[in-house]
Design a protein around this motif. Structure first.
Motif, PDB file in Angstrom:
ATOM      1  N   LYS A  77     -42.623   7.687  -3.874  1.00 54.41           N
ATOM      2  CA  LYS A  77     -42.239   7.274  -5.244  1.00 54.41           C
ATOM      3  C   LYS A  77     -43.260   7.842  -6.069  1.00 54.41           C
ATOM      4  O   LYS A  77     -44.018   7.577  -7.197  1.00 54.41           O
ATOM      5  N   LEU A  78     -44.189   8.057  -4.896  1.00 54.14           N
ATOM      6  CA  LEU A  78     -45.423   8.775  -5.415  1.00 54.14           C
ATOM      7  C   LEU A  78     -45.751  10.790  -5.395  1.00 54.14           C
ATOM      8  O   LEU A  78     -44.914  10.982  -4.501  1.00 54.14           O
ATOM      9  N   SER A  79     -46.436  10.901  -6.220  1.00 58.33           N
ATOM     10  CA  SER A  79     -46.391  12.707  -5.931  1.00 58.33           C
ATOM     11  C   SER A  79     -46.695  13.324  -5.350  1.00 58.33           C
ATOM     12  O   SER A  79     -47.598  12.605  -4.307  1.00 58.33           O
ATOM     13  N   GLN A  80     -46.339  14.182  -4.916  1.00 59.48           N
ATOM     14  CA  GLN A  80     -46.467  15.558  -3.865  1.00 59.48           C
ATOM     15  C   GLN A  80     -47.226  16.468  -4.168  1.00 59.48           C
ATOM     16  O   GLN A  80     -46.697  17.069  -5.608  1.00 59.48           O
ATOM     17  N   PRO A  81     -47.907  17.229  -3.341  1.00 60.69           N
ATOM     18  CA  PRO A  81     -47.949  16.414  -2.029  1.00 60.69           C
ATOM     19  C   PRO A  81     -49.269  15.674  -2.438  1.00 60.69           C
ATOM     20  O   PRO A  81     -49.782  15.577  -2.851  1.00 60.69           O
TER      21      PRO A  81
END
Length: 203
Positions: A77-81
């Protein structure tokens, strides 16, 4: 509740991962171990990395008989990288009454100073370290690396845990599935069935 976070691609999860996770759950002062499945980094070539949700499903299958070990898709659910420090901040906000610690191999401890905001991680979280066979330093790095490693090993937030040394490699498993070799003893039975049913790693 005290949670140990064990990060990995788990591509695939194997009995070595479970031995470490279970040892930490039973012998470190942790209430649970969460196996955090690392998502595919879109900036990196995919190679043999299975889809995120297939790897998560294998962790579900592998841990269903271990009440103290839980799969986690929190990083999906977290933005990458993404960086570990961001995951820790997100978890602490989501679960303010939980205390989160990291679980890592001794080889990762050597590179901890290269992590983003590693000082903040050490200030706010404990780290449980399990032994690995010695990773080789580059020529000229051995002495400085050893000094840095010794300093970290003696840090009050770092706990060296006398866990079994397990050197089973997911790469070895993938390569041998591709060669048609029998790797069943290295995998939980239901994980092997999932891999075999879906013909994973055969190409």
């Amino acid at each position: 509740m005290k949670i140990g976070l064990y990060f990995g691609t788990f591509n695939p999860i194997h009995v070595g991962h479970l031995i470490i996770a279970n040892h930490m759950a039973e012998h470190a002062d942790l209430d649970q171990v969460w196996m955090v499945v690392t998502p595919h980094n879109p900036l990196k070539k995919k190679n043999t990395l299975l889809d995120d949700y297939h790897r998560l499903q294998m962790v579900h299958l592998a841990t269903e008989d271990f009440p103290k070990i839980k799969p986690s898709d929190i990083e999906f659910k977290l933005s990458q990288p993404n960086y570990t420090v961001n995951t820790l901040v997100h978890l602490q906000e989501k679960y303010p009454n939980y205390e989160f610690s990291l679980i890592m191999g001794e080889d990762n401890l050597k590179s901890l100073r290269k992590w983003k905001n590693y000082e903040a991680i050490l200030e706010n979280h404990e780290i449980y370290v399990y032994p690995r066979l010695e990773a080789k330093d580059q020529p000229g790095e051995a002495v400085s690396s050893e000094v840095a490693n010794l300093e970290l090993r003696n840090h009050p937030k770092i706990h060296m845990i006398d866990a079994p040394v397990v050197e089973i490699s997911a790469t070895f498993i993938r390569e041998n599935i591709k060669k048609g070799k029998n790797v069943q003893p290295l995998l939980p039975a239901n994980v092997w069935e999932y891999i075999d049913h879906n013909n994973f790693y055969k190409k």
